[in-house]
Design a protein around this motif. Structure first.
Motif, PDB file in Angstrom:
ATOM      1  N   TYR A   1     -26.990  59.362-126.309  1.00  0.00           N
ATOM      2  CA  TYR A   1     -26.217  59.560-125.084  1.00  0.00           C
ATOM      3  C   TYR A   1     -25.435  60.869-125.164  1.00  0.00           C
ATOM      4  N   PHE A   2     -24.902  61.190-126.337  1.00  0.00           N
ATOM      5  CA  PHE A   2     -24.196  62.460-126.518  1.00  0.00           C
ATOM      6  C   PHE A   2     -25.143  63.637-126.261  1.00  0.00           C
ATOM      7  N   VAL A   3     -26.364  63.545-126.768  1.00  0.00           N
ATOM      8  CA  VAL A   3     -27.340  64.626-126.560  1.00  0.00           C
ATOM      9  C   VAL A   3     -27.624  64.801-125.075  1.00  0.00           C
ATOM     10  N   ARG A   4     -27.799  63.677-124.353  1.00  0.00           N
ATOM     11  CA  ARG A   4     -28.056  63.763-122.908  1.00  0.00           C
ATOM     12  C   ARG A   4     -26.837  64.345-122.186  1.00  0.00           C
ATOM     13  N   PHE A   5     -25.636  63.917-122.591  1.00  0.00           N
ATOM     14  CA  PHE A   5     -24.397  64.442-122.004  1.00  0.00           C
ATOM     15  C   PHE A   5     -24.313  65.952-122.205  1.00  0.00           C
ATOM     16  N   PHE A   6     -24.575  66.416-123.407  1.00  0.00           N
ATOM     17  CA  PHE A   6     -24.473  67.841-123.724  1.00  0.00           C
ATOM     18  C   PHE A   6     -25.523  68.647-122.945  1.00  0.00           C
ATOM     19  N   LYS A   7     -26.747  68.129-122.905  1.00  0.00           N
ATOM     20  CA  LYS A   7     -27.819  68.859-122.224  1.00  0.00           C
ATOM     21  C   LYS A   7     -27.582  68.915-120.724  1.00  0.00           C
ATOM     22  N   ARG A   8     -27.018  67.844-120.151  1.00  0.00           N
ATOM     23  CA  ARG A   8     -26.740  67.830-118.716  1.00  0.00           C
ATOM     24  C   ARG A   8     -25.736  68.912-118.331  1.00  0.00           C
ATOM     25  N   LEU A   9     -24.769  69.189-119.214  1.00  0.00           N
ATOM     26  CA  LEU A   9     -23.725  70.159-118.895  1.00  0.00           C
ATOM     27  C   LEU A   9     -24.056  71.587-119.316  1.00  0.00           C
ATOM     28  N   THR A  10     -25.005  71.754-120.239  1.00  0.00           N
ATOM     29  CA  THR A  10     -25.286  73.094-120.765  1.00  0.00           C
ATOM     30  C   THR A  10     -26.737  73.538-120.609  1.00  0.00           C
ATOM     31  N   ASN A  11     -27.615  72.625-120.212  1.00  0.00           N
ATOM     32  CA  ASN A  11     -29.055  72.924-120.114  1.00  0.00           C
ATOM     33  C   ASN A  11     -29.666  73.269-121.466  1.00  0.00           C
TER      34      ASN A  11
END
Length: 295
Positions: A262-272
Motif C-alpha cells: 500500500y505504501f508503494v501504491r501511495f508513493f507511486k500515485r503521488l510521484t509517478n
C-alpha cells in the motif's frame, strides 16, 4: 520489536559548538552545500547579490534572488545549487532561540512554511534593518567574550521584524481568526501524520466541524486536510528513501503503513515513480518546482 539502525542526512555544522553564528554566504565554503544535507540549527539565509541558481529545501526548488531571505529549520533537507551569491547566514541553536523568549507559535509562523513559501522577499527598509542587525551580531561575536544577553536581544529583534512582515503577508491572505486555526492544524499534522488520523480527529481538536475545517483549508491553503497529511508522509518517505539505509518495507512501517504494498501504491500515485526508482534516481529526481507560493 526488532530495533533498526537508521542513517541520517549528512550534517553541516554552521555553529562550530557556538549558540549563534553569523557568516558571509560568499566566503562560506563547504562541500556539503552542493549536496543534500541537514543542519542541527535554525538558519536564516539572506541573499544580497546573486548570478542565479537555486536553493533546495525539502526537495523543493526555489530561485535565489537578491533581497530574498530563506528560513531553514533543523532537520530539513537543504542544498544550494550555486555558490556565486553574496549574502549572510545567521544560524542559532534551539537552546539559544529559547533565550530570546520567542514563543512556539511565532517560530511556527516563521519556519513552518504553512503557506508553502519558506522565504520572505524583503522590502528595502526591512532589508537594511536585517543587514544592520546581522552586522551588530558580527561585531559582538568578534569580541573576546561576546555577551550572550546582547546577542539574544539582537536575535529577538531580528526575528520580531521578520515575524511582523510575515504576519502582514498572512493577514492579506487569511483573516486572523482563521489563520490561527490553520497554524494549529499544521502543528497537529506535524505531530500526528504517522498515525493516519481521520479528519474528525483534527476537527475535534480544533473544535470545529470536519466540513468547516476542509473548507478553510481549500479557501486559504488550496489543499485539504487529507492532502496535508499525504504531503507530510510523502516528504518523510523521500527523506528516508534518500538519506537512510532502511528498506522500503521498514520505511512503510516507520510511517504507519501496515502493508508495504500500500505504501508503494501511495508513493507511486503521488510521484509517478516507485520508492525504489526514486531511491536509485539520484538528486535530480528528488526535486520539485516550487516557484508558485501562495503569496
Amino acid at each position: 520489536m526488532k530495533e533498526r539502525k537508521q542513517d541520517k542526512l549528512p550534517n553541516q555544522d554552521l555553529l562550530n559548538h557556538q549558540p549563534l553564528s553569523v557568516l558571509s554566504l560568499g566566503e562560506y565554503s563547504s562541500e556539503l552545500s552542493e549536496v543534500p544535507h541537514s543542519h542541527d540549527a535554525y538558519m536564516l539565509m539572506l541573499v544580497q547579490e546573486t548570478k542565479g541558481g537555486d536553493n533546495l529545501i525539502d526537495f523543493r526548488r526555489y530561485s535565489l534572488q537578491a533581497g530574498r531571505l530563506f528560513f531553514v529549520r533543523p532537520g530539513q533537507a537543504h542544498q544550494r545549487q550555486s555558490r556565486q551569491e553574496q549574502g549572510i547566514l545567521v544560524s542559532f541553536s534551539e537552546e539559544f532561540l529559547q533565550t530570546t523568549g520567542t514563543n512556539a507559535h511565532d517560530v511556527l509562523v516563521l519556519f513552518g512554511s504553512l503557506y508553502q513559501h519558506p522565504y520572505l522577499d524583503l522590502p528595502p527598509q526591512l532589508l537594511h534593518t536585517v543587514e544592520q542587525l546581522a552586522h551588530l551580531m558580527q561585531l559582538e561575536l568578534q569580541k573576546p567574550s561576546p555577551d550572550r544577553a546582547i546577542l539574544s536581544r539582537y536575535l529577538f529583534i531580528l526575528l520580531r521584524y521578520l515575524l511582523l512582515e510575515s504576519v502582514d503577508i498572512i493577514k492579506q491572505l487569511t483573516p486572523p481568526r482563521h489563520s490561527e486555526r490553520l497554524f494549529q492544524l499544521s502543528h497537529l499534522v506535524e505531530k500526528h501524520f504517522r498515525e493516519h488520523q481521520p479528519i474528525t480527529f483534527y476537527a475535534t481538536a480544533l473544535a470545529i466541524t470536519p466540513k468547516h475545517l476542509n473548507s478553510l483549508c481549500r479557501e486559504y491553503l488550496q489543499t485539504t486536510v487529507a492532502d496535508m497529511q499525504h504531503d507530510r508522509l510523502l516528504l518523510e518517505s523521500k527523506r528516508l528513501l534518500y538519506f537512510s539505509s532502511l528498506s522500503v518495507k521498514e520505511i512503510a512501517f516507520e510511517l504507519g503503513f501496515e502493508d508495504a504494498s500500500y505504501f508503494v501504491r501511495f508513493f507511486k500515485r503521488l510521484t509517478n515513480t516507485t520508492p525504489m526508482q526514486f531511491r536509485l534516481g539520484g538528486s535530480e529526481s528528488t526535486t520539485l518546482a516550487a516557484e508558485n507560493p501562495a503569496t
